[in-house]
Write a protein that holds these residues in place. Structure first.
Motif, PDB file in Angstrom:
ATOM      1  N   GLN A  12       0.858  -1.249   0.054  1.00 35.06           N
ATOM      2  CA  GLN A  12      -0.161  -0.012  -0.011  1.00 35.06           C
ATOM      3  C   GLN A  12       0.724   0.958   0.003  1.00 35.06           C
ATOM      4  OE1 GLN A  12      -3.485   0.845   0.058  1.00 35.06           O
ATOM      5  NE2 GLN A  12      -3.728  -1.340  -0.728  1.00 35.06           N
ATOM      6  N   ALA A  13       1.860   1.361   0.936  1.00 34.46           N
ATOM      7  CA  ALA A  13       2.845   2.222   1.049  1.00 34.46           C
ATOM      8  C   ALA A  13       3.594   2.712  -0.495  1.00 34.46           C
ATOM      9  CB  ALA A  13       3.687   2.430   1.975  1.00 34.46           C
ATOM     10  N   LEU A  14       3.848   1.462  -1.112  1.00 34.28           N
ATOM     11  CA  LEU A  14       4.424   1.462  -2.590  1.00 34.28           C
ATOM     12  C   LEU A  14       3.698   2.103  -3.527  1.00 34.28           C
ATOM     13  CD1 LEU A  14       7.349   0.849  -3.754  1.00 34.28           C
ATOM     14  CD2 LEU A  14       6.338  -1.365  -4.413  1.00 34.28           C
ATOM     15  N   ALA A  15       2.127   1.534  -3.432  1.00 28.30           N
ATOM     16  CA  ALA A  15       1.201   1.995  -4.341  1.00 28.30           C
ATOM     17  C   ALA A  15       1.053   3.606  -4.115  1.00 28.30           C
ATOM     18  CB  ALA A  15      -0.158   1.364  -4.030  1.00 28.30           C
ATOM     19  N   ASN A  16       1.168   4.190  -2.903  1.00 32.74           N
ATOM     20  CA  ASN A  16       1.228   5.691  -2.624  1.00 32.74           C
ATOM     21  C   ASN A  16       2.456   6.328  -3.325  1.00 32.74           C
ATOM     22  OD1 ASN A  16      -1.539   5.541  -1.087  1.00 32.74           O
ATOM     23  ND2 ASN A  16      -0.321   5.238   0.792  1.00 32.74           N
ATOM     24  N   GLN A  17       3.570   5.684  -3.158  1.00 33.17           N
ATOM     25  CA  GLN A  17       4.598   6.211  -3.935  1.00 33.17           C
ATOM     26  C   GLN A  17       4.829   6.385  -5.382  1.00 33.17           C
ATOM     27  OE1 GLN A  17       8.392   4.371  -2.388  1.00 33.17           O
ATOM     28  NE2 GLN A  17       7.506   4.220  -0.318  1.00 33.17           N
ATOM     29  N   VAL A  18       4.070   5.247  -5.947  1.00 33.08           N
ATOM     30  CA  VAL A  18       3.950   5.155  -7.581  1.00 33.08           C
ATOM     31  C   VAL A  18       2.833   6.308  -7.673  1.00 33.08           C
ATOM     32  CG1 VAL A  18       2.946   3.962  -9.176  1.00 33.08           C
ATOM     33  CG2 VAL A  18       4.339   2.656  -7.669  1.00 33.08           C
ATOM     34  N   PRO A  34      -3.310  -8.623  -0.295  1.00 34.46           N
ATOM     35  CA  PRO A  34      -2.922  -7.216  -0.021  1.00 34.46           C
ATOM     36  C   PRO A  34      -2.131  -6.719  -1.200  1.00 34.46           C
ATOM     37  CG  PRO A  34      -2.239  -8.596   1.846  1.00 34.46           C
ATOM     38  CD  PRO A  34      -2.769  -9.479   0.764  1.00 34.46           C
ATOM     39  N   LEU A  35      -1.387  -7.393  -2.151  1.00 36.00           N
ATOM     40  CA  LEU A  35      -0.663  -6.923  -3.141  1.00 36.00           C
ATOM     41  C   LEU A  35      -1.729  -6.488  -4.276  1.00 36.00           C
ATOM     42  CD1 LEU A  35       1.653  -6.486  -5.346  1.00 36.00           C
ATOM     43  CD2 LEU A  35       1.450  -9.228  -5.525  1.00 36.00           C
ATOM     44  N   LEU A  36      -2.779  -7.321  -4.447  1.00 39.39           N
ATOM     45  CA  LEU A  36      -3.887  -7.028  -5.367  1.00 39.39           C
ATOM     46  C   LEU A  36      -4.607  -5.584  -5.057  1.00 39.39           C
ATOM     47  CD1 LEU A  36      -5.351 -10.362  -5.993  1.00 39.39           C
ATOM     48  CD2 LEU A  36      -4.444  -8.922  -7.748  1.00 39.39           C
ATOM     49  N   HIS A  37      -5.009  -5.641  -3.715  1.00 37.04           N
ATOM     50  CA  HIS A  37      -5.361  -4.352  -3.181  1.00 37.04           C
ATOM     51  C   HIS A  37      -4.512  -2.977  -3.515  1.00 37.04           C
ATOM     52  CE1 HIS A  37      -7.160  -1.875   0.478  1.00 37.04           C
ATOM     53  NE2 HIS A  37      -7.853  -1.817  -0.676  1.00 37.04           N
ATOM     54  N   ALA A  38      -3.364  -3.161  -3.184  1.00 36.00           N
ATOM     55  CA  ALA A  38      -2.461  -1.957  -3.735  1.00 36.00           C
ATOM     56  C   ALA A  38      -2.400  -1.750  -4.919  1.00 36.00           C
ATOM     57  CB  ALA A  38      -1.098  -2.273  -2.991  1.00 36.00           C
ATOM     58  N   CYS A  46       0.268  -7.273 -11.554  1.00 31.38           N
ATOM     59  CA  CYS A  46       0.291  -6.231 -10.543  1.00 31.38           C
ATOM     60  C   CYS A  46       1.596  -5.707 -10.650  1.00 31.38           C
ATOM     61  CB  CYS A  46       0.503  -6.850  -8.975  1.00 31.38           C
ATOM     62  SG  CYS A  46      -1.118  -7.319  -8.287  1.00 31.38           S
ATOM     63  N   LEU A  47       2.690  -6.168 -11.058  1.00 27.19           N
ATOM     64  CA  LEU A  47       3.984  -5.395 -11.383  1.00 27.19           C
ATOM     65  C   LEU A  47       3.850  -4.503 -12.768  1.00 27.19           C
ATOM     66  CD1 LEU A  47       7.068  -5.355 -11.359  1.00 27.19           C
ATOM     67  CD2 LEU A  47       7.030  -7.101 -12.835  1.00 27.19           C
ATOM     68  N   PHE A  48       2.745  -5.079 -13.654  1.00 29.29           N
ATOM     69  CA  PHE A  48       2.938  -4.376 -14.714  1.00 29.29           C
ATOM     70  C   PHE A  48       2.059  -2.872 -14.450  1.00 29.29           C
ATOM     71  CE2 PHE A  48       4.868  -7.449 -17.081  1.00 29.29           C
ATOM     72  CZ  PHE A  48       5.319  -7.064 -18.212  1.00 29.29           C
ATOM     73  N   ARG A  49       1.153  -3.380 -13.503  1.00 27.47           N
ATOM     74  CA  ARG A  49       0.474  -2.128 -13.296  1.00 27.47           C
ATOM     75  C   ARG A  49       1.265  -0.990 -12.143  1.00 27.47           C
ATOM     76  NH1 ARG A  49      -2.571   0.766 -15.269  1.00 27.47           N
ATOM     77  NH2 ARG A  49      -4.172  -0.992 -15.451  1.00 27.47           N
TER      78      ARG A  49
END
Length: 334
Positions: free
Chosen positions: A5-11, A35-39, A260-263
């Motif tokens: 989730q924190a990484l998603a925010n950074q992205v 959790p990964l899919l949620h992010a 997820c990686l590609f997103r």
């Protein structure tokens, strides 16, 4: 340790994943998959909401290809018993566009096997696209005809082609293990040529061809560098009679991690779950759309897809909406 989730925010703030962060996604524990899919969904929802783009493909020329791509049933090295035929007539291609419209597919992909289009083949595509755009003004027309020459790209643009697809398929380092009849740079150059002609660039990958996780990361990073607007993520459906016959490396959970990686790596782009989703994601197909925002409906080039009514049911069950918005013109001219 940074959470997903924190990484998603950074992205969302503009951060580009490091190789270590990318590897942490592909190597994450299965118990962390939700959790990964949620992010990944947080990023996807930010740019695309709950909309899903539908794409339909028509194989206008099958087999008869001089290239030696190891995954492809249409290549010269393939012994797969597929139907082979020369370029379809204009009327058949135009009829395919109507079928795409009936399926609510906003993008119609005109594909032909071969190294690149002959003049006669290009004439048929150009004439077809002109009539398709006259009848279906808001339909996005994508062409996938192999390696292009500058004048061919210009003709496609003038005819009304919105998008051109030419997949990189794998990483530069792994490319020679898949094909030697053309180079990785040949593929990149065709995408860049289409982009320079004012056509929206589309390029994607095939995962599961005996590559490493580092190769998968390199693919995602290459497409980020190319600024591809649309990224089809295929999962190898190994066809008997091809050099990759019998290859079966993927699990549904790993396929979800790849999406997820590609997103994460290409947050603003259309990520499309493409060939092989039915046999590789299997019962976990719906989860893929929490990372991706686009799918193919109908059949692929030489393999069958899921019935379109099942795709529609899947989207309804997820609470997702079919995106019928036409391709934005500003995306084409970038």
């Amino acid at each position: 340790m940074t959470t997903f989730q924190a990484l998603a925010n950074q992205v969302l703030d503009g951060h580009i994943l490091t190789d270590a962060e990318a590897l942490s996604i592909l190597e994450s524990d299965d118990e962390d998959l939700l959790p990964l899919l949620h992010a990944a969904y947080k990023i996807r929802k930010h740019y695309y909401g709950n909309k899903v783009k539908l794409n339909m493909i028509i194989n206008t020329k099958s087999g008869l290809c001089p290239e030696n791509c190891g995954y492809c049933a249409q290549s010269i090295v393939s012994k797969a018993p597929i139907e082979k035929y020369s370029m379809m007539k204009r009327e058949e291609i135009i009829a395919g566009a109507q079928r795409a419209a009936d399926l609510n597919a906003g993008t119609y992909c005109i594909v032909a096997s071969g190294r690149g289009p002959a003049d006669r083949e290009l004439d048929i595509v150009v004439d077809s696209v002109k009539e398709i755009k006259a009848k279906h003004e808001h339909m996005t027309v994508c062409a996938c005809l192999g390696l292009l020459k500058p004048d061919q790209a210009s003709r496609l643009k003038e005819a009304g082609v919105d998008r051109y697809n030419h997949n990189i398929n794998t990483s530069a380092a792994h490319h020679d293990q898949i094909t030697t009849s053309h180079t990785f740079d040949d593929r990149v150059n065709t995408v860049e040529l289409a982009k320079a002609s004012g056509i929206s660039p589309c390029s994607g990958v095939i995962v599961g061809m005996r590559e490493t996780k580092e190769d998968v990361i390199a693919m995602a990073r290459s497409l980020h560098a190319m600024d591809a607007d649309s990224i089809p993520v295929n999962f190898l459906h190994a066809v008997d009679g091809t050099p990759l016959e019998g290859t079966s490396e993927l699990t549904p959970r790993y396929c979800l991690k790849v999406l997820c990686l590609f997103r994460f790596m290409n947050p603003t782009k259309e990520i499309r779950i493409s060939g092989g989703r039915e046999v590789n994601l299997r019962s976990l197909q719906p989860f893929g759309l929490y990372a991706a925002n686009s799918i193919f409906v109908g059949d692929y080039l030489t393999t069958e897809g899921q019935e379109s009514n099942r795709d529609r049911e899947m989207l309804e069950d997820l609470g997702f909406e079919i995106d019928l918005e036409p391709l934005k013109r500003e995306a084409v001219t970038q």
